[in-house]
Write an enzyme that holds these catalytic residues in place. Structure first.
Site, PDB file in Angstrom:
ATOM      1  CB  CYS A 177      -0.968   0.089   1.368  1.00  0.00           C
ATOM      2  SG  CYS A 177      -1.993   1.370   1.506  1.00  0.00           S
TER       3      CYS A 177
ATOM      4  CB  CYS B 113      -0.411   2.422   4.058  1.00  0.00           C
ATOM      5  SG  CYS B 113      -1.960   1.773   3.532  1.00  0.00           S
ATOM      6  CG  ASP B 114       3.116   1.101   4.337  1.00  0.00           C
ATOM      7  OD1 ASP B 114       2.810   1.535   5.514  1.00  0.00           O
ATOM      8  OD2 ASP B 114       3.023   0.033   3.929  1.00  0.00           O
TER       9      ASP B 114
END
Ligand code: NAP
Length: 311
Positions: free
Chosen positions: A131, A134-135
């Site tokens: 992701c 997200c990261d």
């Protein structure tokens, strides 16, 4: 006894919720672990009609949920642990409750596939990610690899250039599967480079990822490729484990539905990525969620001996 239980809260499940709620069926939506589903991992949805400037995936989920709640859908943030869908009364269990319903709409979506190579599991959260939204931030100023050659790989690879100094897209062939517009953008982006005809054989490192062991599938040559992180976008697998043995699945483990979202079980419908191995778009998921809701409505009306308009 409820009229409709919807399992899953992505675009498919929440569209089914909006439609069944507006039909006064007071649906119960059981969200699953990842509220909003995969769309919430998408940074910017540029192709959902009606949003010419694009829209964040999480923002879209919040709007869907608000719309469903406005018409009386009940939203439960919980995880279904087992189901019994074979009888006329459908049983849906969470860890703490048992629910009964006349119909069930399955909208459990799909999960990113893993490479299945040594080191991948060990370094999840320590350099391996599925992701970018997200990261990506954790890789500011660093060097990352993206595995895959589809729309996800290019979309997310382009997103990662906001943070990383260098994004290397590693693809197992010498031609991309992604749409032409994304290919063009990636090729023009100075931070993106490509490694063709190559597969990852191992993710390696110390505390965190330091390199990938790559093999060229044409020449057979192997070597280390230094990276700080690796983002894997090689497709998805449908979330059908709960239903195996009850609902018919196809060869790819997707739920087998007819073109009206019916499964092999009366009163059980499926929509979105859990039954779609082809299109897998937020808009097609929403469309099939609408279809499943209309079919559930029709099923309920027919069982009550009422006619259903138009069909
Ligand atoms: P996908 O289209 O199935 O592409 C998967 C990619 O990963 C392919 O390039 C495939 O290679 C490669 N791959 C598969 N297994 C592999 C393995 N074991 N090792 C190395 N590479 C592997 O999946 P996706 O990109 O996640 O897209 C899924 C769907 O969502 C598609 O319909 C896509 O159009 C849609 N989507 C759309 C957008 C958008 O419209 N902006 C954004 C994201 C996703 P091969 O090409 O050799 O098979």
């Amino acid at each position: 006894m409820r009229e409709v239980i919807i399992i899953g809260s992505g675009p498919a499940g929440l569209t089914a919720a909006i439609y069944t709620a507006r039909a006064n069926l007071r649906p119960l939506v059981i969200s699953g672990l990842e509220r909003g589903g995969q769309v919430t991992l998408t940074n910017d949805l540029e192709n959902f009609p009606g949003f010419p400037e694009g829209l964040g995936g999480f923002e879209m989920y919040q709007l869907f949920e608000k719309q469903a709640a406005r018409f009386g859908a009940e939203l439960l943030y919980d995880v279904v642990t087992s189901v019994d869908l074979s009888g006329e009364t459908k049983i849906v269990k969470t860890a703490s409750e048992t629910y009964e319903s006349r119909t069930v709409i399955i909208a459990t979506g799909s999960t990113p596939k893993r490479l299945g190579v040594p080191g991948e599991d060990k370094y999840i959260g320590k350099g391996v990610s599925y992701c970018a939204t997200c990261d990506g931030f954790f890789f500011t100023g660093k060097k990352v690899a993206v595995i895959g050659g589809g729309n996800s790989a290019l979309d997310e690879g382009l997103f990662l250039t906001r943070f990383a100094d260098k994004v290397t897209i590693i693809h197992r062939r010498d031609r991309l599967r992604a749409d032409a517009i994304l290919q063009e953008r990636a090729e023009k982006n100075e931070k993106i480079e490509f490694v063709w005809d190559s597969v990852v054989e191992e993710v390696a490192g110390s505390d965190t990822v330091t390199h990938l062991k790559l093999r060229n599938v044409k020449t057979g040559s192997a070597g280390d490729f230094a990276v700080d992180g690796v983002f894997v976008f090689i497709g998805h697998k449908p979330n059908t484990e709960l239903f195996a043995g009850q609902v018919n699945l196809d060869a790819g483990n997707y739920i087998d539905t007819d073109r009206r979202t019916h499964t092999n079980l009366e009163g059980v419908f499926a929509c979105g990525d859990v039954q779609d191995s082809i299109y897998r778009q937020a808009i097609t998921a929403a469309g099939s969620g609408c279809a499943a809701a209309l079919e559930a409505e029709r099923y309920i009306a027919e069982h009550e001996g009422r006619g259903y308009p138009g069909r």
